[in-house]
Design a protein around this motif. Structure first.
Motif, PDB file in Angstrom:
ATOM      1  N   VAL A  51       0.815  -1.222   0.000  1.00  0.00           N
ATOM      2  CA  VAL A  51       0.000   0.000   0.000  1.00  0.00           C
ATOM      3  C   VAL A  51       0.845   1.268   0.000  1.00  0.00           C
ATOM      4  CG1 VAL A  51      -1.669   1.380   1.334  1.00  0.00           C
ATOM      5  CG2 VAL A  51      -2.000  -1.090   1.092  1.00  0.00           C
ATOM      6  N   ILE A  52       0.542   2.117  -0.968  1.00  0.00           N
ATOM      7  CA  ILE A  52       1.135   3.449  -1.032  1.00  0.00           C
ATOM      8  C   ILE A  52      -0.015   4.413  -0.787  1.00  0.00           C
ATOM      9  CG2 ILE A  52       2.246   5.128  -2.577  1.00  0.00           C
ATOM     10  CD1 ILE A  52       2.985   2.232  -4.080  1.00  0.00           C
ATOM     11  N   LYS A 107       1.014   3.845  10.059  1.00  0.00           N
ATOM     12  CA  LYS A 107       1.273   2.522  10.646  1.00  0.00           C
ATOM     13  C   LYS A 107       0.766   1.397   9.762  1.00  0.00           C
ATOM     14  CE  LYS A 107       1.261   3.948  15.414  1.00  0.00           C
ATOM     15  NZ  LYS A 107       0.100   4.683  15.933  1.00  0.00           N
ATOM     16  N   GLU A 108      -0.277   1.677   9.008  1.00  0.00           N
ATOM     17  CA  GLU A 108      -0.902   0.614   8.202  1.00  0.00           C
ATOM     18  C   GLU A 108      -0.242   0.446   6.827  1.00  0.00           C
ATOM     19  OE1 GLU A 108      -3.851  -1.043   9.114  1.00  0.00           O
ATOM     20  OE2 GLU A 108      -4.409   0.110  10.887  1.00  0.00           O
ATOM     21  N   ALA A 109       0.149   1.585   6.241  1.00  0.00           N
ATOM     22  CA  ALA A 109       0.606   1.555   4.847  1.00  0.00           C
ATOM     23  C   ALA A 109       2.091   1.222   4.757  1.00  0.00           C
ATOM     24  CB  ALA A 109       0.339   2.906   4.208  1.00  0.00           C
ATOM     25  N   ASP A 110       2.527   0.741   3.592  1.00  0.00           N
ATOM     26  CA  ASP A 110       3.959   0.481   3.392  1.00  0.00           C
ATOM     27  C   ASP A 110       4.705   1.780   3.127  1.00  0.00           C
ATOM     28  OD1 ASP A 110       4.181  -2.679   2.995  1.00  0.00           O
ATOM     29  OD2 ASP A 110       2.281  -1.955   2.202  1.00  0.00           O
ATOM     30  N   PHE A 111       4.066   2.654   2.373  1.00  0.00           N
ATOM     31  CA  PHE A 111       4.670   3.960   2.071  1.00  0.00           C
ATOM     32  C   PHE A 111       3.585   5.021   2.140  1.00  0.00           C
ATOM     33  CE2 PHE A 111       6.663   0.687  -0.530  1.00  0.00           C
ATOM     34  CZ  PHE A 111       7.970   0.756  -0.076  1.00  0.00           C
ATOM     35  N   VAL A 112       3.970   6.207   2.580  1.00  0.00           N
ATOM     36  CA  VAL A 112       2.980   7.289   2.561  1.00  0.00           C
ATOM     37  C   VAL A 112       3.554   8.518   1.868  1.00  0.00           C
ATOM     38  CG1 VAL A 112       1.740   6.574   4.658  1.00  0.00           C
ATOM     39  CG2 VAL A 112       3.645   8.196   4.840  1.00  0.00           C
ATOM     40  N   ILE A 113       2.648   9.285   1.310  1.00  0.00           N
ATOM     41  CA  ILE A 113       2.994  10.584   0.745  1.00  0.00           C
ATOM     42  C   ILE A 113       2.080  11.575   1.450  1.00  0.00           C
ATOM     43  CG2 ILE A 113       3.030  12.006  -1.349  1.00  0.00           C
ATOM     44  CD1 ILE A 113       3.300   9.396  -2.974  1.00  0.00           C
TER      45      ILE A 113
END
Ligand code: M6R
Length: 366
Positions: free
Chosen positions: A301-302, A314-320
């Motif tokens: 998940v991005i 905390k949930e996602a693999d990467f965030v923007i």
């Protein structure tokens, strides 16, 4: 010509704070909470009594139309249909002099959009245009409208023209709301004041470039990529997917997040990047549970999030992270990192960013 940028696309992405500002200039008064659109004012009576609006466009411009559907229905309370010009023109559509058509086109030369306009015109509809190229064919076919003032767009992948189209359609929605008194003056004033600050927030979105470079490394070898969003985040998902497939040749699909369980969920495994527009809007909780559903199936998940959102981090693999704003303006902000992401993926894959294979800047044949 590229003003020091490696590609026109990157230059045009970076021009967006300026192009949106140009698009707003002279059209809004934040202190009064009003919108003025010279190219619409001859049709005030018609807009006041409108039964239906049909938006006609292709590609990215069609995505801007979808944003328009949310805004016009929400603020001006006029039913809206958004049509692919190529389908509309051959469908024997029901159109009459009671309808208002808004045609959206960057180039003003798209063959299908022109044919759809001619058809609607022959049935008596009022035709308004949202075009970028001054004096283009579509501007000559329309009764009125508004230019996007984004300046020449050279990159085949539309970037600054899209955000300018979204800006104009937002202005049109507020203009109609003001005429029809369907949104309170206080709410309109708040919205217009916030719109005035959007160019500054878009500047902040450009600061996501480092994050997008890093994420691009992670998805550059993917075979396919899914983009999800809800509400105004749905057209953003579609636009993110179109940008990626156009310039990086990675298959990508945009979907309304809630539709995932009606099919695309079957695609999810540890190889599939899923880009989720997950900012703090009214559908935040629902999107969060979509993220959990993807993670439960080991998808990557991005997430595009509102800055400081620790929960999704905390949930996602990467965030923007992008700045917080009213959800009506989400497309103007969240699209920017997706443009940058597709740009960097395309670079890593050695693709011709400004002139992707098989594509032309304006599609003048059907
Ligand atoms: O010039 P137009 O806005 O009418 O063009 C419509 C589409 O051809 C265009 O948006 C196309 O999808 C772009 N290459 C998208 O980046």
């Amino acid at each position: 010509e590229k003003a020091g940028y490696d590609h026109f696309m990157l230059k045009e992405i970076y021009e967006q704070p300026r192009s949106i500002r140009d698009c707003l200039r002279g059209r809004i008064s934040p202190s009064e909470g009003t919108v003025q659109l010279g190219g619409l004012k001859d049709y005030d009576e018609k807009l006041k009594n409108a039964n239906r609006i049909i938006i006609i466009a292709c590609g990215t411009s069609w995505h801007a139309g979808l944003v328009g559907e949310y805004l016009i229905e929400n603020y001006a309370r006029i039913p809206v249909e958004v049509e692919y010009a190529s389908e509309f023109r051959y469908r024997n559509p029901v159109v009459s002099e009671k309808d208002i058509v808004i045609a959206i086109s960057q180039s003003g030369e798209t063959a299908d959009t022109m044919a759809a306009i001619e058809l609607a015109k022959s049935k008596g509809a009022l035709i308004l245009g949202i075009c970028n190229v001054v004096g283009s064919s579509i501007t000559r076919l329309t009764d009125g409208g508004a230019y996007t003032h984004a300046g020449p767009e050279i990159g085949v992948a539309s970037t600054k023209a899209f955000t300018a189209q979204v800006t104009v359609i937002s202005l049109m929605a507020f203009y109609m709301a003001q005429l029809r008194e369907t949104t309170s003056p206080t709410v309109l004033k708040e919205l217009i004041t916030e719109l005035d600050s959007i160019p500054t927030l878009v500047e902040k979105c450009l600061a996501t470039e480092e994050a997008t470079k890093y994420i691009a490394e992670e998805i550059k070898d993917a075979v396919s990529c899914l983009f999800l969003g809800r509400g105004t985040g749905f057209p953003v998902a579609l636009e993110g997917a179109l940008k990626l497939k156009e310039i990086s040749y990675i298959h990508a699909e945009g979907y309304p997040a809630a539709e995932m369980k009606h099919g695309p969920i079957a695609l999810i495994d540890d190889e599939l990047p899923v880009v989720v527009v997950a900012t703090k809007t009214s559908s935040y909780k629902k999107v969060l549970s979509n993220i959990q559903e993807v993670k439960a199936r080991k998808g990557k998940v991005i997430a595009i999030i509102t800055e400081g959102d620790e929960k999704i981090k905390k949930e996602a693999d990467f965030v923007i992270e992008i700045p917080d704003a009213h959800e009506s303006y989400l497309p103007l902000l969240a699209t920017v990192p997706l443009q940058l992401l597709s740009y960097h993926v395309a670079l890593l894959r050695d693709c011709n960013v400004d002139q992707p294979r098989n594509l032309a800047k304006s599609v003048t044949v059907e």
